[in-house]
Design an enzyme around this catalytic site. Structure first.
Site, PDB file in Angstrom:
ATOM      1  N   ASP A  11      40.690  13.892  48.186  1.00 50.55           N
ATOM      2  CA  ASP A  11      39.438  14.609  48.343  1.00 50.55           C
ATOM      3  C   ASP A  11      39.138  15.232  46.969  1.00 50.55           C
ATOM      4  O   ASP A  11      40.038  15.368  46.142  1.00 50.55           O
ATOM      5  CB  ASP A  11      39.623  15.703  49.412  1.00 50.55           C
ATOM      6  CG  ASP A  11      38.410  16.587  49.549  1.00 50.55           C
ATOM      7  OD1 ASP A  11      37.285  16.055  49.531  1.00 50.55           O
ATOM      8  OD2 ASP A  11      38.582  17.825  49.672  1.00 50.55           O
ATOM      9  N   LEU A  12      37.898  15.576  46.723  1.00 51.99           N
ATOM     10  CA  LEU A  12      37.523  16.133  45.410  1.00 51.99           C
ATOM     11  C   LEU A  12      37.381  17.652  45.457  1.00 51.99           C
ATOM     12  O   LEU A  12      38.094  18.396  44.793  1.00 51.99           O
ATOM     13  CB  LEU A  12      36.205  15.483  44.958  1.00 51.99           C
ATOM     14  CG  LEU A  12      35.579  16.011  43.671  1.00 51.99           C
ATOM     15  CD1 LEU A  12      36.451  15.704  42.470  1.00 51.99           C
ATOM     16  CD2 LEU A  12      34.195  15.400  43.469  1.00 51.99           C
ATOM     17  N   ASP A  13      36.428  18.062  46.326  1.00 50.74           N
ATOM     18  CA  ASP A  13      36.081  19.476  46.426  1.00 50.74           C
ATOM     19  C   ASP A  13      37.204  20.320  46.993  1.00 50.74           C
ATOM     20  O   ASP A  13      37.594  20.120  48.143  1.00 50.74           O
ATOM     21  CB  ASP A  13      34.939  19.583  47.446  1.00 50.74           C
ATOM     22  CG  ASP A  13      33.646  19.861  46.792  1.00 50.74           C
ATOM     23  OD1 ASP A  13      33.625  20.787  45.971  1.00 50.74           O
ATOM     24  OD2 ASP A  13      32.681  19.157  47.101  1.00 50.74           O
ATOM     25  N   THR A  19      34.010  22.851  43.485  1.00 55.20           N
ATOM     26  CA  THR A  19      32.545  22.740  43.433  1.00 55.20           C
ATOM     27  C   THR A  19      31.883  23.435  44.612  1.00 55.20           C
ATOM     28  O   THR A  19      30.663  23.560  44.642  1.00 55.20           O
ATOM     29  CB  THR A  19      32.095  21.259  43.405  1.00 55.20           C
ATOM     30  OG1 THR A  19      32.873  20.559  44.351  1.00 55.20           O
ATOM     31  CG2 THR A  19      32.238  20.656  42.044  1.00 55.20           C
ATOM     32  N   LYS A  48      31.820  22.554  54.014  1.00 55.02           N
ATOM     33  CA  LYS A  48      32.848  21.840  53.244  1.00 55.02           C
ATOM     34  C   LYS A  48      33.142  20.459  53.842  1.00 55.02           C
ATOM     35  O   LYS A  48      33.466  20.362  55.017  1.00 55.02           O
ATOM     36  CB  LYS A  48      34.122  22.677  53.134  1.00 55.02           C
ATOM     37  CG  LYS A  48      33.913  23.907  52.274  1.00 55.02           C
ATOM     38  CD  LYS A  48      35.190  24.680  52.032  1.00 55.02           C
ATOM     39  CE  LYS A  48      34.888  25.852  51.093  1.00 55.02           C
ATOM     40  NZ  LYS A  48      36.026  26.759  50.957  1.00 55.02           N
ATOM     41  N   SER A 119      35.613  11.231  48.557  1.00 58.57           N
ATOM     42  CA  SER A 119      34.763  12.425  48.634  1.00 58.57           C
ATOM     43  C   SER A 119      33.436  12.073  49.267  1.00 58.57           C
ATOM     44  O   SER A 119      32.876  11.013  48.981  1.00 58.57           O
ATOM     45  CB  SER A 119      34.510  12.978  47.228  1.00 58.57           C
ATOM     46  OG  SER A 119      33.473  13.933  47.260  1.00 58.57           O
ATOM     47  N   ALA A 120      32.926  12.980  50.093  1.00 59.43           N
ATOM     48  CA  ALA A 120      31.624  12.756  50.739  1.00 59.43           C
ATOM     49  C   ALA A 120      30.471  12.981  49.762  1.00 59.43           C
ATOM     50  O   ALA A 120      29.317  12.778  50.099  1.00 59.43           O
ATOM     51  CB  ALA A 120      31.475  13.679  51.940  1.00 59.43           C
ATOM     52  N   LYS A 150      33.636  12.763  57.672  1.00 60.30           N
ATOM     53  CA  LYS A 150      34.897  13.353  58.103  1.00 60.30           C
ATOM     54  C   LYS A 150      34.594  14.236  59.314  1.00 60.30           C
ATOM     55  O   LYS A 150      33.541  14.854  59.336  1.00 60.30           O
ATOM     56  CB  LYS A 150      35.487  14.218  56.974  1.00 60.30           C
ATOM     57  CG  LYS A 150      35.789  13.412  55.700  1.00 60.30           C
ATOM     58  CD  LYS A 150      36.190  14.352  54.543  1.00 60.30           C
ATOM     59  CE  LYS A 150      36.318  13.558  53.245  1.00 60.30           C
ATOM     60  NZ  LYS A 150      36.650  14.352  52.071  1.00 60.30           N
ATOM     61  N   GLU A 174      43.943  16.790  51.103  1.00 59.97           N
ATOM     62  CA  GLU A 174      42.746  17.464  51.609  1.00 59.97           C
ATOM     63  C   GLU A 174      42.922  18.979  51.669  1.00 59.97           C
ATOM     64  O   GLU A 174      44.024  19.473  51.854  1.00 59.97           O
ATOM     65  CB  GLU A 174      42.447  16.984  53.040  1.00 59.97           C
ATOM     66  CG  GLU A 174      41.387  15.916  53.138  1.00 59.97           C
ATOM     67  CD  GLU A 174      39.970  16.420  52.871  1.00 59.97           C
ATOM     68  OE1 GLU A 174      39.774  17.643  52.739  1.00 59.97           O
ATOM     69  OE2 GLU A 174      39.069  15.583  52.804  1.00 59.97           O
ATOM     70  N   ASP A 175      41.802  19.690  51.565  1.00 61.18           N
ATOM     71  CA  ASP A 175      41.826  21.152  51.739  1.00 61.18           C
ATOM     72  C   ASP A 175      41.036  21.577  52.985  1.00 61.18           C
ATOM     73  O   ASP A 175      40.937  22.759  53.265  1.00 61.18           O
ATOM     74  CB  ASP A 175      41.214  21.854  50.516  1.00 61.18           C
ATOM     75  CG  ASP A 175      39.728  21.603  50.409  1.00 61.18           C
ATOM     76  OD1 ASP A 175      39.307  20.439  50.610  1.00 61.18           O
ATOM     77  OD2 ASP A 175      38.977  22.559  50.162  1.00 61.18           O
TER      78      ASP A 175
HETATM   79  C1  G6P Z   1      31.479  17.339  49.693  1.00 63.61           C
HETATM   80  C2  G6P Z   1      31.257  18.841  49.809  1.00 63.61           C
HETATM   81  C3  G6P Z   1      30.093  19.156  50.726  1.00 63.61           C
HETATM   82  C4  G6P Z   1      28.862  18.379  50.288  1.00 63.61           C
HETATM   83  C5  G6P Z   1      29.160  16.891  50.312  1.00 63.61           C
HETATM   84  C6  G6P Z   1      27.970  16.057  49.838  1.00 63.61           C
HETATM   85  O1  G6P Z   1      32.054  16.868  50.858  1.00 63.61           O
HETATM   86  O2  G6P Z   1      32.419  19.473  50.307  1.00 63.61           O
HETATM   87  O3  G6P Z   1      29.839  20.546  50.686  1.00 63.61           O
HETATM   88  O4  G6P Z   1      27.746  18.661  51.124  1.00 63.61           O
HETATM   89  O5  G6P Z   1      30.258  16.635  49.449  1.00 63.61           O
HETATM   90  O6  G6P Z   1      27.769  16.292  48.468  1.00 63.61           O
HETATM   91  P1  G6P Z   1      26.530  15.736  47.659  1.00 63.61           P
HETATM   92  O7  G6P Z   1      26.924  15.972  46.229  1.00 63.61           O
HETATM   93  O8  G6P Z   1      26.402  14.280  47.960  1.00 63.61           O
HETATM   94  O9  G6P Z   1      25.332  16.509  48.078  1.00 63.61           O
HETATM   95 MG    MG Z   2      37.511  19.448  50.153  1.00 61.88          MG
END
Ligand code: G6P
Ligand code: MG
Length: 226
Positions: A11-13, A19, A48, A119-120, A150, A174-175
């Site tokens: 996962d990224l965030d 972020t 998140k 990452s989403a 997710k 993941e967090d």
């Molecule tokens: C991650 C973040 C979410 C965010 C999603 C989409 O999963 O945790 O908070 O809404 O990405 O991000 P984007 O950059 O595509 O708007």
């Molecule tokens: Mg995360």
């Protein structure tokens, strides 16, 4: 140590960089200025790992305005949020990599495991570039190709497919609780970063990124395989 791990999906965030504070800042402004809704950190928690449009829907629901806008208007709000978000992440540098992550990525690379990003965020490739971490990731899942978010396992399965790692031999990091669930539903080994009250279901848990330890993950993975 020999293990049967074939790859890592990240996962990224909240795992590689924080972020979430930028997403929050951008949504807070759009929600206040455009929707007349004041969001708080508890609402932010619910955003998140949630896609852009679904995040807007969470905010509208919180403000009791889920049916107040057309799809076109909603798309405009989401675009406005993203423009704001992009102006914030533009300033990111390698200094925004969370503690311990650079060493951890180096250790995984040295051990020969391929890595991909689950990452989403549609902004993930840009963020990885800003953090100068591109060399570590063989692939990044394009969220536009996903049909479910997710905790559905789809994003983790795609990430593992991209590095040809069988799900049962893949480790996911993941967090978020939805992320841990997605990793486990994919049949993968789940590494959590965070609090036991939240991520208690993870196969192994570290309190923060600075504590991530490849040898401990390999040992726990081997133990579970016994
Ligand atoms: C991650 C973040 C979410 C965010 C999603 C989409 O999963 O945790 O908070 O809404 O990405 O991000 P984007 O950059 O595509 O708007
Ligand atoms: Mg995360």
């Amino acid at each position: 140590m020999t293990t049967l791990i074939k790859g890592f999906v990240f996962d990224l965030d909240g795992v590689i960089t924080d972020t979430a504070r930028f997403h929050y800042q951008a949504w807070k402004k759009v929600a206040h200025d455009e929707l007349g809704i004041d969001i708080n950190p508890a609402v932010n928690e619910k955003l998140k790992g949630v896609s852009r449009m679904d995040s807007l829907n969470v905010i509208l629901k919180f403000g009791g305005k889920e049916n107040a806008y057309t799809d076109t208007e909603k798309r405009e709000f989401a675009t406005e949020k993203n423009d704001l978000y992009k102006s914030l992440i533009k300033q990111m540098t390698p200094a925004d990599i969370l503690p311990g992550i650079s060493n951890f990525l180096q250790a995984i690379t040295k051990a020969g495991y391929p890595m991909s990003l689950a990452s989403a965020s549609r902004n993930a490739p840009f963020i990885i570039e800003r953090l100068e971490l591109g060399e570590y990731f063989a692939a990044i899942v394009d969220p536009a190709t996903l049909s479910k978010g997710k905790p559905d396992p789809e994003i983790f399965e795609k990430a593992a497919d991209l590095i040809h790692s069988p799900y049962a031999d893949t480790v996911g990091l993941e967090d978020a609780v939805a992320g841990i669930e997605g990793i486990q539903r994919a049949g993968m080994f789940a590494v959590g970063v965070g609090k036991p009250e939240v991520l208690g279901k993870a196969d192994i848990l570290f309190p923060d990124t600075a504590h991530l330890d490849l040898a401990k993950i390999e040992a726990a993975f081997a133990e579970k395989r016994k």
